[in-house]
Design an enzyme around this catalytic site. Structure first.
Site, PDB file in Angstrom:
ATOM      1  CG  PHE A   1       0.414   4.884   3.411  1.00  0.00           C
ATOM      2  CD1 PHE A   1      -0.757   4.894   4.141  1.00  0.00           C
ATOM      3  CD2 PHE A   1       1.080   3.672   3.223  1.00  0.00           C
ATOM      4  CE1 PHE A   1      -1.266   3.721   4.684  1.00  0.00           C
ATOM      5  CE2 PHE A   1       0.574   2.499   3.765  1.00  0.00           C
ATOM      6  CZ  PHE A   1      -0.604   2.519   4.498  1.00  0.00           C
TER       7      PHE A   1
ATOM      8  CB  THR B   1      -0.945   0.010   1.209  1.00  0.00           C
ATOM      9  OG1 THR B   1      -1.834  -1.103   1.077  1.00  0.00           O
ATOM     10  CG2 THR B   1      -1.796   1.274   1.245  1.00  0.00           C
TER      11      THR B   1
END
Ligand code: PEP
Ligand code: MN
Length: 645
Positions: free
Chosen positions: A544, A542
């Site tokens: 960010f 992921t």
């Protein structure tokens, strides 16, 4: 007449053509449209159109058949769209103006502004010079009222509109209003129209009590002919034989005028009906019929209003009207204009959403970083990893919702925020892309990514054998599907948050219950890791974004990436043209994402991540070139990328 210019007209030919028309008594106005550029030429000078058509650089000449020239659709085919304060009027937007009939005192207008802004209105109305039917009625506070109106608008980030009743008031009002309102009683006051037009300010022109549509458009023509460009027409009801309403709203004037003219058309349901019970249904009908906005009277205490109390909405009625407009607008292809969420100081409404002390921006004081999720969430793990590299002490601040991360950064409660933007398996987190647009004072100042590695976590006395129920956020469950399928005896239940699911297991103290989350979460909550690395695909990452307030962030000296967002005109090759601009300046495209524009079905904003070229001027040039080819271009941030492994 409309003189459509050749696409490849030279600057010299343009100058010659302008001089040719001016010499023959025409006023020339250039209008750059999406598809073509035109010269609008109006004036009393007669000329054979064929002579104009023969000039160099002229594609064709279209005579304007209507007596109103600059106001007509023949003059300008696309809707006029222009800024008022921080919002745009026209196009697909619905703009709501709210406020009292008249400014009654400083406290009164501040309270009204609070009501309007809280409900979602974007422009504040308030009369300071009231054209009252009776000379004995309240006439308005004059200059003092204008000062209060301006102060209230500024405090809440609202543009302000107020009525002008005499050409002599122009100098007095100019500094206080964003839009001049010309009232129904003055629609044909030509001296007023000429003077206000020459100010080149936005003007709202109410329809006269007994004016035909053509007379109304001719009044608008006066404003335009004297220099105004940003004119809003406002239907506010006309005099008929009916006595149950104050006036009769001519709702059909909306589609009629929109066909005849490019100017935005607003409706005033308050003066049209005269009674508050009728304001909401009639206002909604106007939006359904295609109005570009409403101007509505709202008052904190209508029975005691100094003027027009019976037609003023109570605050809660205004709020309901706004909610109904929000629900209705997409049905008719519209988006309700909202105020951008700005920094505190500009808007008290924002500052009060998050309490707490602002960070002192000194490098050796602790840095508060807001993230979404319970303690131990993947966002917190990402922020600890990202900021650990620096020497500064980090204080993670947990927020329930992504929006609260933005609010905490905006208010200064947190020096930075972190939000997930994209997962390598599941794609983009759209909510955060949308929030980036809503907070123009917040920039992306950094980027980081972590590997998403899930574990099964239970109470200290649990074991794989004792488990009966497994909980986690839906994506966590999906990403561990193979492992879960190998335990068909378990019931799997979605939970709102991965780290929160571990907290829930702890609170339940139930050895039959387990959660899927990051292994570090077990440490936070004193729980036991039953099995580590249970995700099906280990290549699960992921990415960010680090957020900071624009005025508190200095661009990273080592920035090598930029994120831009824009929409394109609706024509062949529009996106290709943007890509060409990037390609020619060697900006390597790393990601292109399209997101629907709220309220405009099947139209999109494009989010673009690019690698920055070696030279800053190359980027500046590309940005300027994109600005010319796109709508609403914004730089969301430049930062040091983290996409390499
Ligand atoms: C008003 O908006 O306060 C007003 C006086 O409206 P109108 O000119 O439409 O009567
Ligand atoms: Mn009024």
């Amino acid at each position: 007449m409309v003189v459509v210019l050749d696409k490849d007209i030279t600057a010299r030919e343009k100058d010659d053509l302008r001089a040719f028309l001016t010499e023959r008594g025409f006023q020339v106005r250039e209008v750059v449209g999406e598809d073509e550029t035109i010269f609008g030429a109006v004036g009393s000078g007669g000329i054979d159109h064929r002579e104009v058509a023969m000039q160099a650089g002229v594609a064709r000449v279209v005579p304007i058949s209507k007596p109103y020239k600059l106001a007509s659709r023949e003059f300008k085919r696309s809707d006029s769209v222009f800024p008022v304060g921080s919002v745009k009027v026209g196009g697909n937007r619905v703009v709501i103006i709210g406020g009292p009939c008249a400014v009654e005192s400083r406290d009164h207008i501040l309270e009204c502004a609070d009501i309007v802004a809280a409900a979602g209105g974007v422009i504040l109305r308030g009369g300071a010079f009231k054209p009252r039917t009776s000379p004995y009625s309240f006439q308005g506070l004059g200059r003092e009222g204008l000062q209060y109106l301006r102060e209230a608008g500024d405090r809440y980030g609202l543009a302000v509109i107020s009525e002008i009743v005499s050409p002599l008031q122009v100098p007095e009002m100019r500094d206080f209003v964003d839009v001049f309102q010309i009232g129904a009683r003055n629609m044909q006051n030509y001296e007023l129209l000429k003077t206000v037009g020459a100010e080149r300010y936005p003007v709202m022109l109410k329809r006269g009590l007994a004016a035909t549509i053509e007379e109304w458009l001719m009044a608008a023509e006066y404003l335009l002919a004297h220099g105004a460009e940003d004119v809003i027409l406002c239907e506010r009801g006309i005099r008929t034989f009916e006595t149950y309403t104050r006036n009769s709203l001519d709702i059909s004037s909306i589609p009629v005028v929109k066909k005849l003219s490019h100017l935005p058309v607003f409706v005033d349901p308050s003066h049209a009906t005269g009674l508050r019970d009728q304001v909401i249904p009639v206002g909604l009908a106007a939006i359904a019929a295609g109005a570009d906005g409403l101007i509505v009277e709202v008052h904190p205490d209508p029975p005691n209003a100094a003027s027009d109390g019976p037609q003023s909405l109570y605050p809660e009625q205004f709020e309901k009207l706004m909610r109904d407009i929000e629900a209705l607008s997409p049905v008719v292809g519209r988006e309700v204009a909202r105020l951008p969420v700005r920094m505190p100081g500009g808007s008290a409404g924002v500052a009060t959403l998050v309490s707490g002390m602002p960070d002192t921006a000194t490098p050796d004081s602790p840095l508060t970083v807001a993230f979404q999720g319970a303690r131990g969430a993947y966002s917190e793990i990402a922020l600890l990893r990202h900021f650990d590299e620096g020497a500064r002490e980090i204080v993670p601040r947990s927020c329930d919702r992504f929006r609260q991360v933005f609010e905490a950064v905006l208010s200064g409660e947190a020096g930075c925020g972190i939000i997930p933007l994209e997962n390598s398996l599941m794609g983009s987190i759209h909510e955060n892309y949308d929030l980036l647009l809503q907070y123009p004072d917040i920039r992306v100042t950094g980027e980081t990514h972590i590997r998403i590695e899930h574990s099964l976590i239970g109470t200290p006395d649990s074991s794989l054998e004792s488990i009966r129920t497994v909980i986690s956020q839906a994506p966590g469950i999906e990403q561990c599907r193979d492992f879960l399928d190998s335990h068909p005896e378990w019931t799997v239940q979605p939970y709102y948050d991965t780290a929160g699911s571990v907290a829930h297991v702890r609170d339940a103290a139930d050895p039959t219950l387990a959660a899927i989350a990051n292994a570090r979460t077990a440490e936070f909550y004193g729980m036991k890791i039953l099995r580590q690395g249970i995700e099906t695909n280990p290549r699960n990452y992921t990415r960010f974004a680090i957020l900071a307030r624009e005025d508190r962030s200095t661009p990273a000296a080592d920035a090598d990436m930029a994120t831009l967002v824009f929409s394109t005109p609706d024509k062949p090759g529009a996106l290709y043209e943007c890509m060409r601009i990037l390609a020619e300046r060697e900006l390597n495209l790393k990601k292109l994402e399209s997101r629907p524009i709220l309220g405009q079905p099947w139209r999109y904003m494009f989010y673009v991540d690019v690698e920055l070229p070696g030279s800053e001027t190359q980027f500046a040039e590309a940005f300027a070139a994109l600005e010319a080819e796109t709508h609403d271009l914004r730089l969301l941030g430049t930062f040091k990328g983290s996409r390499g492994f």
